[in-house]
Design a protein around this motif. Sequence first.
Motif, mmCIF file in Angstrom:
data_model
loop_
_atom_site.group_PDB
_atom_site.id
_atom_site.type_symbol
_atom_site.label_atom_id
_atom_site.label_comp_id
_atom_site.label_asym_id
_atom_site.label_seq_id
_atom_site.Cartn_x
_atom_site.Cartn_y
_atom_site.Cartn_z
ATOM 1 N N ASN A 73 -1.424 0.938 -4.023
ATOM 2 C CA ASN A 73 -0.515 0.414 -2.996
ATOM 3 C C ASN A 73 0.155 -0.893 -3.421
ATOM 4 O O ASN A 73 0.453 -1.763 -2.585
ATOM 5 N N GLU A 96 4.947 14.426 6.831
ATOM 6 C CA GLU A 96 4.667 13.168 6.141
ATOM 7 C C GLU A 96 5.934 12.352 5.836
ATOM 8 O O GLU A 96 5.834 11.181 5.454
ATOM 9 N N LYS A 116 6.528 10.300 2.377
ATOM 10 C CA LYS A 116 5.786 9.081 2.038
ATOM 11 C C LYS A 116 4.641 9.401 1.082
ATOM 12 O O LYS A 116 3.844 10.296 1.323
ATOM 13 N N ASN A 132 2.324 6.993 -0.185
ATOM 14 C CA ASN A 132 1.100 6.195 -0.080
ATOM 15 C C ASN A 132 1.091 5.372 1.206
ATOM 16 O O ASN A 132 2.048 5.392 1.988
ATOM 17 N N GLN A 133 -0.007 4.649 1.411
ATOM 18 C CA GLN A 133 -0.148 3.831 2.614
ATOM 19 C C GLN A 133 0.900 2.728 2.645
ATOM 20 O O GLN A 133 1.373 2.332 3.719
ATOM 21 N N ALA A 134 1.257 2.230 1.477
ATOM 22 C CA ALA A 134 2.289 1.186 1.423
ATOM 23 C C ALA A 134 3.604 1.689 2.004
ATOM 24 O O ALA A 134 4.319 0.946 2.690
ATOM 25 N N ILE A 192 3.866 4.087 4.289
ATOM 26 C CA ILE A 192 3.641 4.211 5.735
ATOM 27 C C ILE A 192 3.752 2.840 6.399
ATOM 28 O O ILE A 192 4.420 2.673 7.432
ATOM 29 N N ASN A 193 3.122 1.833 5.783
ATOM 30 C CA ASN A 193 3.119 0.483 6.359
ATOM 31 C C ASN A 193 4.498 -0.153 6.337
ATOM 32 O O ASN A 193 4.787 -1.052 7.143
ATOM 33 N N SER A 194 5.355 0.281 5.420
ATOM 34 C CA SER A 194 6.687 -0.334 5.290
ATOM 35 C C SER A 194 7.558 -0.083 6.513
ATOM 36 O O SER A 194 8.497 -0.844 6.789
ATOM 37 N N GLY A 226 -5.778 12.805 -3.232
ATOM 38 C CA GLY A 226 -5.104 11.639 -2.677
ATOM 39 C C GLY A 226 -3.981 11.097 -3.533
ATOM 40 O O GLY A 226 -3.260 10.191 -3.120
#
Length: 519
Positions: A97, A138, A141, A143-145, A147-149, A387
């Motif tokens: 991430n 999804e 996306k 990765n979590q980065a 999603i967080n963006s 993952g």
Amino acid sequence: MSKVVSPEFAASLVKDGMTIGVGGFVGFGAPEELLIALQERYKETKSPKGLTIFHCAGLGDGAERGINHLAEEGLAKKIICGHIGLEPKISKLLVENKMIGFCLPQGVTSQILRATAGKKPGVLTHVGLNTFADPRVEGCKVNQAAINSGEEVVSLVKIEGKDYLLYKSVPLDICFIKGTLGDEDGNISLQKEALISDQLEMAAATHNSGGIVIAQVENVVKKGTIKAHDVKIHGFLVDYIVKGKPENSYQGFADNYYRPELSGEITIPLSAMEPMELGNRKICGRRGALELKKGSLVNLGIGVPEAVAAVAGEEGISGDITLSIESGVLGGVPTGGLAIGGTVNPEAIIKQPDIFDIYDGGGLDVSFLGAAEIDEKGNVNVSKFGGRVVGPGGFINISQNAKKVCFTGTFTAGKLETKIEDSKLTIVKEGNGIKFKKSVEQITFSADYANESGQEIYYITERAVFKLTDKGVKLIEIAPGVDLQKDILANMEFKPLIAEDLKLMDERIFKNEKMRLSF
């Protein structure tokens, strides 16, 4: 005034926060000299920082080259692309991430360049519906980065009651592309390139975004010496030219020499090919070849699906079909490994966005693709493992639009050992990985969409053949010699539907002689 500059000067034009486009397909058309210069500049100066990288096809060698040069921590903050499987250094940053990642269908990325050049809001298409690209799933996306963006690269649009996806255009501040010759006015030829790919579209998208277009070439020549028909990118689109060192200007990553039979400059005689050894790959290839029809436009995936071409050649029917690859090559004998995307003795080489237009519109008769995971609904995953996302490449465009799709590969993964005797198959040692799962880790192919659109879908393995139905995956054939319970059902996480008239696979598949196929 000459547009020729040094690679160091070219790298200095990349500023903090820019969006950079990079052309190429695996190793073909890779602007290696420019990527090395940018990497070296960052190592020395810690600038530029926070770049957004955009590229269409996967661009790397699985180690150091290609986009891997841009995997210095801090150099890039985000990547938008079609595939990262050959970019392990970028993948590592995404897993950690340390970079935001979006993976789109490869055909969409190539069409985004056209949309960007035309100042359009994006690419409106059905491609990706019900897959991980769909924002209801999804939204591309990685990765979590991502999603967080909070950033979205695709949205759902309804037109006249039908669902479509709108993938946003990506304005480019600067781009690196590669050609063969460049003249003093910036005109670029591609005559020694194995692919035409996306060079023109990337240059146009960058130019019309007000950006800087930099082309790496093998040689610089006087203005006016490149024939008009050979100029594929006109000089008005190109701001600067860099002459690459020989070792950074190879035709591709697979070879360190020029292969004129890949660019169509010459046609070489193909010596009588040794027949493929009778084993799992050939069994799958032979069963797949039974799905071919005369005059078909065919697409082949990587790995076991390539055996279909080998069988067609051995059986003498390859001249009655047209093999194609999403890179834009038609006809000939496809190359593999780091030379994937090329073809020996191509009949035609067209641009990558053009071939995807043909694919997306249903022009592809049959495709043979791999499958890492298949679930009870018939969904397929090839884009995410443990993952880690590698991206779909052209898989979604192809699998969603071909009239017939044959997912082709061994029944289990890992160290599978089989034996063929008396036209019967015996499982000597089972593979250590189950492919037929209760559910897939990521949906790269949507069975629901395929059923809605009326596609013909098969799952071909060395011991069993399944067909997609509106009720799920149905077993329709088994290999002679295998046990239904022990060799098939016991190695699946779900129980498939079983045809009432369950058949044996064609016994010719398991004989060490030609099948004598004909149309």
